[in-house]
Design a protein around this motif. Structure first.
Motif, PDB file in Angstrom:
ATOM      1  N   HIS A   1      37.662 -12.274  72.102  1.00  0.00           N
ATOM      2  CA  HIS A   1      37.873 -13.184  70.965  1.00  0.00           C
ATOM      3  C   HIS A   1      37.143 -12.719  69.715  1.00  0.00           C
ATOM      4  CE1 HIS A   1      39.926 -16.202  73.463  1.00  0.00           C
ATOM      5  NE2 HIS A   1      39.146 -15.733  74.417  1.00  0.00           N
ATOM      6  N   GLN A   2      36.523 -11.532  69.769  1.00  0.00           N
ATOM      7  CA  GLN A   2      35.878 -10.888  68.628  1.00  0.00           C
ATOM      8  C   GLN A   2      34.890 -11.809  67.902  1.00  0.00           C
ATOM      9  OE1 GLN A   2      36.350  -7.322  67.482  1.00  0.00           O
ATOM     10  NE2 GLN A   2      36.529  -7.615  69.689  1.00  0.00           N
TER      11      GLN A   2
ATOM     12  N   PRO B   1      37.440  -0.922  70.509  1.00  0.00           N
ATOM     13  CA  PRO B   1      37.568   0.290  71.328  1.00  0.00           C
ATOM     14  C   PRO B   1      37.913   1.496  70.463  1.00  0.00           C
ATOM     15  CG  PRO B   1      38.780  -1.528  72.304  1.00  0.00           C
ATOM     16  CD  PRO B   1      38.332  -1.982  70.958  1.00  0.00           C
ATOM     17  N   ARG B   2      37.495   2.658  70.898  1.00  0.00           N
ATOM     18  CA  ARG B   2      37.700   3.871  70.092  1.00  0.00           C
ATOM     19  C   ARG B   2      39.118   4.414  70.196  1.00  0.00           C
ATOM     20  NH1 ARG B   2      32.734   7.146  72.194  1.00  0.00           N
ATOM     21  NH2 ARG B   2      31.600   5.264  72.700  1.00  0.00           N
ATOM     22  N   THR B   3      39.807   4.106  71.272  1.00  0.00           N
ATOM     23  CA  THR B   3      41.175   4.592  71.422  1.00  0.00           C
ATOM     24  C   THR B   3      42.159   3.466  71.140  1.00  0.00           C
ATOM     25  OG1 THR B   3      41.173   4.062  73.771  1.00  0.00           O
ATOM     26  CG2 THR B   3      40.498   6.288  73.165  1.00  0.00           C
ATOM     27  N   ARG B   4      43.328   3.829  70.646  1.00  0.00           N
ATOM     28  CA  ARG B   4      44.423   2.895  70.369  1.00  0.00           C
ATOM     29  C   ARG B   4      43.978   1.721  69.495  1.00  0.00           C
ATOM     30  NH1 ARG B   4      47.293   1.052  75.494  1.00  0.00           N
ATOM     31  NH2 ARG B   4      48.797   0.395  73.938  1.00  0.00           N
ATOM     32  N   GLN B   5      43.300   2.018  68.412  1.00  0.00           N
ATOM     33  CA  GLN B   5      42.741   0.978  67.559  1.00  0.00           C
ATOM     34  C   GLN B   5      43.816   0.105  66.930  1.00  0.00           C
ATOM     35  OE1 GLN B   5      39.832   2.551  64.867  1.00  0.00           O
ATOM     36  NE2 GLN B   5      38.328   2.778  66.499  1.00  0.00           N
TER      37      GLN B   5
ATOM     38  N   TRP C   1      44.654  -2.525  69.602  1.00  0.00           N
ATOM     39  CA  TRP C   1      43.581  -3.488  69.813  1.00  0.00           C
ATOM     40  C   TRP C   1      43.390  -4.401  68.608  1.00  0.00           C
ATOM     41  CZ3 TRP C   1      42.038  -4.805  74.344  1.00  0.00           C
ATOM     42  CH2 TRP C   1      42.114  -3.896  75.384  1.00  0.00           C
ATOM     43  N   SER C   2      43.493  -3.893  67.406  1.00  0.00           N
ATOM     44  CA  SER C   2      43.325  -4.766  66.238  1.00  0.00           C
ATOM     45  C   SER C   2      44.438  -5.807  66.183  1.00  0.00           C
ATOM     46  CB  SER C   2      43.264  -3.946  64.951  1.00  0.00           C
ATOM     47  OG  SER C   2      44.477  -3.263  64.749  1.00  0.00           O
TER      48      SER C   2
ATOM     49  N   SER D   1      42.865 -14.394  67.910  1.00  0.00           N
ATOM     50  CA  SER D   1      42.198 -15.310  66.973  1.00  0.00           C
ATOM     51  C   SER D   1      43.201 -16.313  66.390  1.00  0.00           C
ATOM     52  CB  SER D   1      41.480 -14.543  65.872  1.00  0.00           C
ATOM     53  OG  SER D   1      42.393 -13.811  65.106  1.00  0.00           O
ATOM     54  N   GLU D   2      44.430 -15.885  66.153  1.00  0.00           N
ATOM     55  CA  GLU D   2      45.453 -16.831  65.674  1.00  0.00           C
ATOM     56  C   GLU D   2      45.761 -17.872  66.736  1.00  0.00           C
ATOM     57  OE1 GLU D   2      48.713 -14.306  64.614  1.00  0.00           O
ATOM     58  OE2 GLU D   2      47.739 -13.608  62.761  1.00  0.00           O
TER      59      GLU D   2
END
Length: 184
Positions: free
Chosen positions: A72-73, A83-87, A90-91, A98-99
């Motif tokens: 839930h950031q 995460p460093r991969t597939r940003q 993930w974003s 969050s929505e």
């Protein structure tokens, strides 16, 4: 910054991600134990409410959502890292989460519920119980109803009145039966 290579294949990654739980997580159980220690009684995961809330305190018209800091950031939390991969994936996922959280909170508030969010990092803190007590308006020794205790008897703690204690502590329902010996 160097991007690290994904060391798991797709099947192993899928298996690992499938093991993340949505119910009965460690932070949720910690919050439930603290509430129970304070004397609150609650329902879990009511499907008739929007978003299937984690903890429902019906008597207090309060819902507690226990959010994982990563999923839930949680702003400013060290566990809420990207995460460093597939940003891009993930974003977008975190944005949808969050929505959805905002939509569920608005729907529950519209139904007349008070919504409290407990973050995973807050559930680990030792002052969780005092925080819950202050937010829920808990007076020491009082959770909304007067405490009712069974009276203690002079012959022992909470002894039942209709069964006096026996010499061996066992209540027999019939007298001891004689066993034939066979030597008549």
């Amino acid at each position: 910054m160097q991007v690290t290579k994904n060391v798991l294949d797709d099947a192993a990654r899928r298996k690992m991600m499938a093991q993340f739980r949505s119910k009965d997580t460690k932070p949720e159980i910690t919050v439930r134990r603290a509430l129970h220690r304070l004397g609150y009684r609650f329902r879990l995961h009511r499907r008739d409410l929007p978003g299937t809330p984690d903890i429902v305190l019906r008597r207090h018209r309060t819902i507690i959502l226990v959010h994982g800091c990563f999923w839930h950031q949680h702003d400013g939390c060290r566990d809420a890292r990207m995460p460093r991969t597939r940003q891009d994936y993930w974003s977008a996922k975190f944005q949808r989460n969050s929505e959805r959280d905002a939509k569920i909170t608005a729907a529950l508030t519209a139904l007349g519920w008070r919504v409290l969010v407990i973050w995973e990092c807050d559930a680990r803190k030792p002052e969780l119980a005092s925080h819950l007590a202050s937010v829920l308006g808990h007076a020491p020794g009082h959770a909304g109803l007067p405490s009712v205790k069974r009276p203690r008897r002079p012959d022992g703690p909470r002894a039942t009145p209709h069964r006096p204690p026996t010499s061996r502590g066992i209540q027999r329902s019939h007298p001891r039966r004689s066993v034939p010996t066979g030597a008549d």
